[in-house]
Design an enzyme around this catalytic site. Structure first.
Site, short mmCIF file in Angstrom:
data_model
loop_
_atom_site.label_atom_id
_atom_site.label_comp_id
_atom_site.label_asym_id
_atom_site.label_seq_id
_atom_site.Cartn_x
_atom_site.Cartn_y
_atom_site.Cartn_z
N HIS A 85 0.85 -1.19 0.00
CA HIS A 85 0.00 0.00 0.00
C HIS A 85 0.89 1.25 0.00
O HIS A 85 2.01 1.23 0.51
CB HIS A 85 -0.93 0.01 1.22
N GLU A 133 -3.33 3.41 -7.30
CA GLU A 133 -3.76 4.50 -6.42
C GLU A 133 -2.75 5.65 -6.52
O GLU A 133 -1.68 5.58 -5.92
CB GLU A 133 -3.79 4.04 -4.96
O1 G3P Z 1 -6.45 2.02 0.54
C1 G3P Z 1 -7.35 2.94 0.06
C2 G3P Z 1 -6.80 4.29 0.01
O2 G3P Z 1 -5.46 4.49 0.02
C3 G3P Z 1 -7.63 5.33 -0.59
O3 G3P Z 1 -7.96 6.15 0.47
O4 G3P Z 1 -9.30 7.74 1.69
O5 G3P Z 1 -8.76 8.15 -0.71
O6 G3P Z 1 -10.37 6.37 -0.10
P1 G3P Z 1 -9.17 7.16 0.30
#
Ligand code: G3P
Length: 214
Positions: A85, A133
């Site tokens: 992550h 991400e």
């Molecule tokens: O693991 C999920 C994450 O990093 C995204 O976070 O708060 O943007 O949904 P968020």
């Protein structure tokens, strides 16, 4: 669509959120899961929700004080684990070792990455799924599926060019059903999200909104 809710170290009640995820999962065709902190895995799994670890280390049983052993995570009731992550980055060799450790323990794996190039490298390690991400969008409430659709499409292409069996999730800023639909339209098979549920006053309502269009 797979909707995986990462609780990070947010001060939410993990059991309350787990029960909300479990209950909404039972009312929808979507697949829902929750990734609590390691210390909460067992209690969360006992609710019956699909439970994921946030991390496992590239280790075996032995002299590894302070590490997270994949077998212990599986014993606690986890079905899968996140690896690499954005908030728990690993070296490439350690991502590989963590995927092997998770496989050994029978855990499903999602390897996270920042961008399509890293997604290709992650897919080559043979996880069950990868999750793109962009770190700059995490926790912003600005969804990657709208702010940076190219990164999702390119990640889907990058994973498919390496291994067509690896599914692609996207995450960062996802908090509404529209965001989930946009992610699906870009080729993602799931979303990884945190603050939209973990920081919501009403996690059940937030989850219902996420899966409503599915
Ligand atoms: O693991 C999920 C994450 O990093 C995204 O976070 O708060 O943007 O949904 P968020």
């Amino acid at each position: 669509m797979f909707v995986l809710v990462n609780l990070k170290t947010y001060p939410c009640d993990p059991i309350e959120v787990a029960e909300a995820v479990r209950d909404v999962d039972e009312r929808t065709d979507a697949r829902l899961g929750v990734a609590p902190q390691a210390a909460h895995l067992e209690r969360v799994a006992e609710t019956g929700v699909e439970t994921w670890a946030q991390h496992v280390d590239p280790i075996e049983h032995g002299s590894n004080t302070g590490h997270t052993l994949a077998e212990s995570v599986a014993d606690a009731g986890a079905a899968g684990t996140l690896i690499n992550h954005s908030e728990q980055r690993l070296k490439l060799a350690d991502i590989d070792g963590s995927v092997r450790a998770a496989d050994r323990a029978g855990l499903e794996t999602v390897v996270c990455a920042n961008n399509p190039a890293q997604i290709g490298a992650a897919a080559a390690l043979g996880p069950d799924a990868v999750a793109v991400e962009p770190p700059e969008l995490i926790g912003t409430g600005t969804p990657v599926s709208q702010a940076d659709p190219d990164v999702v499409e390119d990640a889907v292409d990058a994973a498919a060019s390496v291994d067509s069996d690896v599914s692609v999730l996207c995450g960062a800023g996802i908090s509404t059903g529209d965001d989930v639909v946009a992610a699906a339209d870009l080729g993602a098979e799931g979303v990884l999200l945190a603050s939209g549920v973990a920081k919501a006053d009403d996690p059940t309502a937030a989850l219902e909104d996420l899966v409503e269009p599915l």
